[in-house]
Scaffold this motif. Structure first.
Motif, mmCIF file in Angstrom:
data_model
loop_
_atom_site.group_PDB
_atom_site.id
_atom_site.type_symbol
_atom_site.label_atom_id
_atom_site.label_comp_id
_atom_site.label_asym_id
_atom_site.label_seq_id
_atom_site.Cartn_x
_atom_site.Cartn_y
_atom_site.Cartn_z
ATOM 1 N N LEU A 91 0.824 -1.209 0.000
ATOM 2 C CA LEU A 91 0.000 0.000 0.000
ATOM 3 C C LEU A 91 0.864 1.267 0.000
ATOM 4 C CD1 LEU A 91 -2.876 -0.948 2.494
ATOM 5 C CD2 LEU A 91 -2.986 -0.789 -0.003
ATOM 6 N N SER A 92 2.031 1.191 0.639
ATOM 7 C CA SER A 92 2.958 2.330 0.623
ATOM 8 C C SER A 92 3.430 2.613 -0.792
ATOM 9 C CB SER A 92 4.160 2.043 1.528
ATOM 10 O OG SER A 92 3.763 1.830 2.858
ATOM 11 N N PHE A 93 3.730 1.549 -1.544
ATOM 12 C CA PHE A 93 4.167 1.721 -2.924
ATOM 13 C C PHE A 93 3.027 2.225 -3.801
ATOM 14 C CE2 PHE A 93 7.574 -1.643 -2.040
ATOM 15 C CZ PHE A 93 8.530 -0.673 -1.802
ATOM 16 N N VAL A 94 1.822 1.734 -3.548
ATOM 17 C CA VAL A 94 0.654 2.220 -4.297
ATOM 18 C C VAL A 94 0.487 3.723 -4.078
ATOM 19 C CG1 VAL A 94 -1.863 2.107 -4.474
ATOM 20 C CG2 VAL A 94 -0.533 -0.008 -4.267
ATOM 21 N N TRP A 95 0.622 4.150 -2.826
ATOM 22 C CA TRP A 95 0.501 5.568 -2.478
ATOM 23 C C TRP A 95 1.572 6.393 -3.172
ATOM 24 C CZ3 TRP A 95 -1.974 9.591 -0.587
ATOM 25 C CH2 TRP A 95 -1.286 10.639 0.020
ATOM 26 N N SER A 96 2.803 5.892 -3.152
ATOM 27 C CA SER A 96 3.919 6.623 -3.759
ATOM 28 C C SER A 96 3.758 6.739 -5.266
ATOM 29 C CB SER A 96 5.240 5.922 -3.427
ATOM 30 O OG SER A 96 6.321 6.540 -4.073
ATOM 31 N N VAL A 97 3.417 5.628 -5.920
ATOM 32 C CA VAL A 97 3.307 5.594 -7.375
ATOM 33 C C VAL A 97 2.115 6.403 -7.868
ATOM 34 C CG1 VAL A 97 2.852 4.056 -9.335
ATOM 35 C CG2 VAL A 97 4.567 3.427 -7.640
ATOM 36 N N SER A 98 1.099 6.545 -7.025
ATOM 37 C CA SER A 98 -0.104 7.268 -7.440
ATOM 38 C C SER A 98 0.137 8.770 -7.595
ATOM 39 C CB SER A 98 -1.234 7.034 -6.442
ATOM 40 O OG SER A 98 -0.915 7.622 -5.182
ATOM 41 N N GLY A 99 1.346 9.224 -7.250
ATOM 42 C CA GLY A 99 1.684 10.630 -7.422
ATOM 43 C C GLY A 99 2.060 11.341 -6.143
ATOM 44 N N ALA A 100 2.125 10.595 -5.026
ATOM 45 C CA ALA A 100 2.444 11.218 -3.746
ATOM 46 C C ALA A 100 3.875 11.735 -3.709
ATOM 47 C CB ALA A 100 2.220 10.218 -2.608
ATOM 48 N N GLY A 101 4.809 11.012 -4.335
ATOM 49 C CA GLY A 101 6.201 11.443 -4.350
ATOM 50 C C GLY A 101 7.094 10.583 -3.478
ATOM 51 N N VAL A 102 8.398 10.869 -3.531
ATOM 52 C CA VAL A 102 9.381 10.051 -2.824
ATOM 53 C C VAL A 102 9.248 10.181 -1.310
ATOM 54 C CG1 VAL A 102 11.847 9.710 -2.387
ATOM 55 C CG2 VAL A 102 11.041 10.063 -4.718
ATOM 56 N N LEU A 103 9.210 11.409 -0.790
ATOM 57 C CA LEU A 103 9.182 11.600 0.656
ATOM 58 C C LEU A 103 7.919 11.026 1.311
ATOM 59 C CD1 LEU A 103 10.677 12.623 3.094
ATOM 60 C CD2 LEU A 103 9.728 14.897 2.689
#
Length: 336
Positions: A91-103
């Motif tokens: 879910l962390s990767f889903v959040w990041s890839v969805s446009g949230a960003g690296v940080l």
């Protein structure tokens, strides 16, 4: 060197050293995490907007609390607990890839990895982490905003904006690639009973940095290994100097010096320039973790920390190379 590059180097050196020094002086938990956050903020060409930072701060508070609550519920059931950790990573990767960003992705991974690991050791220490991860983020955000005010940055060029908007990748494939690397590492880490929190933080950071690259082939692997080797070498030198002169001013000056030196390296035209940014974060984690440890790691020396981080880096980078060989990145147009 361009004026903006000089300003960027000074912002990085003064901002990171400020957070690092205050963390040592006041002794707040995981201050090295705040210094790394500051380095990530200050390597950006422009400050994070206040509204975006506010959302990130609130997100970190909610995420850490939810992670602690679920970890406490599932910790008596090992199999369910490991499934919970794996789901949290994905879910962390889903959040990041969805446009949230690296940080934001790094923070999400910290909630999925560090809180559950510490909850198994001590509920009280896990609660300390729940509070201090967002606080470290707050201190880093405040320091970076202050540095951008004191040393203003030029507005991003059209080319930089265009390059940021032109990222084209298959999000589902990237999530699978990231999960195939990080989930096995996390499961082995938890099953083995390891408790090196900063190694988990390093893996969260490295996973996000590698995932942001178009591929994880041998060129990228060499670059990341070089960056981590450079950061580890800097941290060992700093640690040995600290042993020779064990006063408060020593780590402050050393932090400023290696941030300044690696900042200049990052703005240069030599081949090692690309490794400078990652080298700074590696040096902060290894050196900072050795002189300002957390939890039961009070006697961990620099060489031990280097070996821990090096092992994690080697596993993650090689795993990305293997995944890239059998499951390469592709753009969205091909996926459709």
């Amino acid at each position: 060197m361009r004026i903006e590059d000089r300003r960027s180097i000074l912002r990085l050196a003064f901002g990171v050293t400020g957070v690092f020094s205050l963390g040592l002086f006041l002794g707040w938990p995981l201050a090295v995490v705040g210094a790394v956050f500051a380095a990530l903020f200050l390597q950006a060409p422009a400050p994070l907007p206040l509204a975006a930072f506010g959302k990130l701060f609130v997100f970190s508070i909610g995420l850490m609390f939810i992670s602690f609550l679920l970890s406490s519920i599932f910790s008596p059931y090992p199999l369910v607990f490991l499934i919970f950790v794996a789901i949290g990573i994905i879910l962390s990767f889903v959040w990041s890839v969805s446009g949230a960003g690296v940080l934001p992705g790094v923070i999400a991974l910290m909630g999925a990895l560090m809180i559950p690991n510490l909850a198994l050791q001590s509920q009280d220490l896990a609660l300390v982490l729940v509070f201090w991860i967002p606080m470290n983020l707050f201190f880093a955000g405040f320091a970076s905003t202050l540095m951008f005010v004191l040393i203003p940055a030029e507005p991003p060029s059209e080319a930089q904006t265009k390059n940021a908007a032109q990222q084209d990748f298959d999000p589902h494939r990237r999530i699978v690639r990231m999960s195939l690397v990080t989930v096995p590492f996390a499961l082995v880490f938890f099953i083995s009973g390891a408790s090196a929190l900063l190694v988990l933080f390093f893996v969260a950071l490295l996973s996000q940095q590698l995932a942001a690259m178009p591929s994880a082939g041998t060129t990228v692997a060499k670059a990341m290994l070089t960056a981590n080797f450079l950061g580890a070498a800097v941290s060992i030198i700093c640690y040995e100097i600290n042993v020779i002169a064990p006063i408060f001013l020593t780590p402050v000056l050393l932090c400023f010096l290696f941030c300044l030196t690696l900042g200049v390296l990052g703005k240069s035209q030599i081949p090692l320039a690309a490794a400078a940014g990652s080298a700074i974060t590696t040096a902060l984690i290894v050196y900072g973790g050795s002189i300002a440890p957390f939890s039961d790691e009070a006697d961990v020396k620099s060489i031990t920390r280097v070996l821990q981080v090096a092992g994690a880096a080697f596993f993650v980078i090689i795993a990305y190379v293997v995944v890239d060989e059998f499951w390469p990145e592709r753009n969205k147009r091909i996926a459709n």
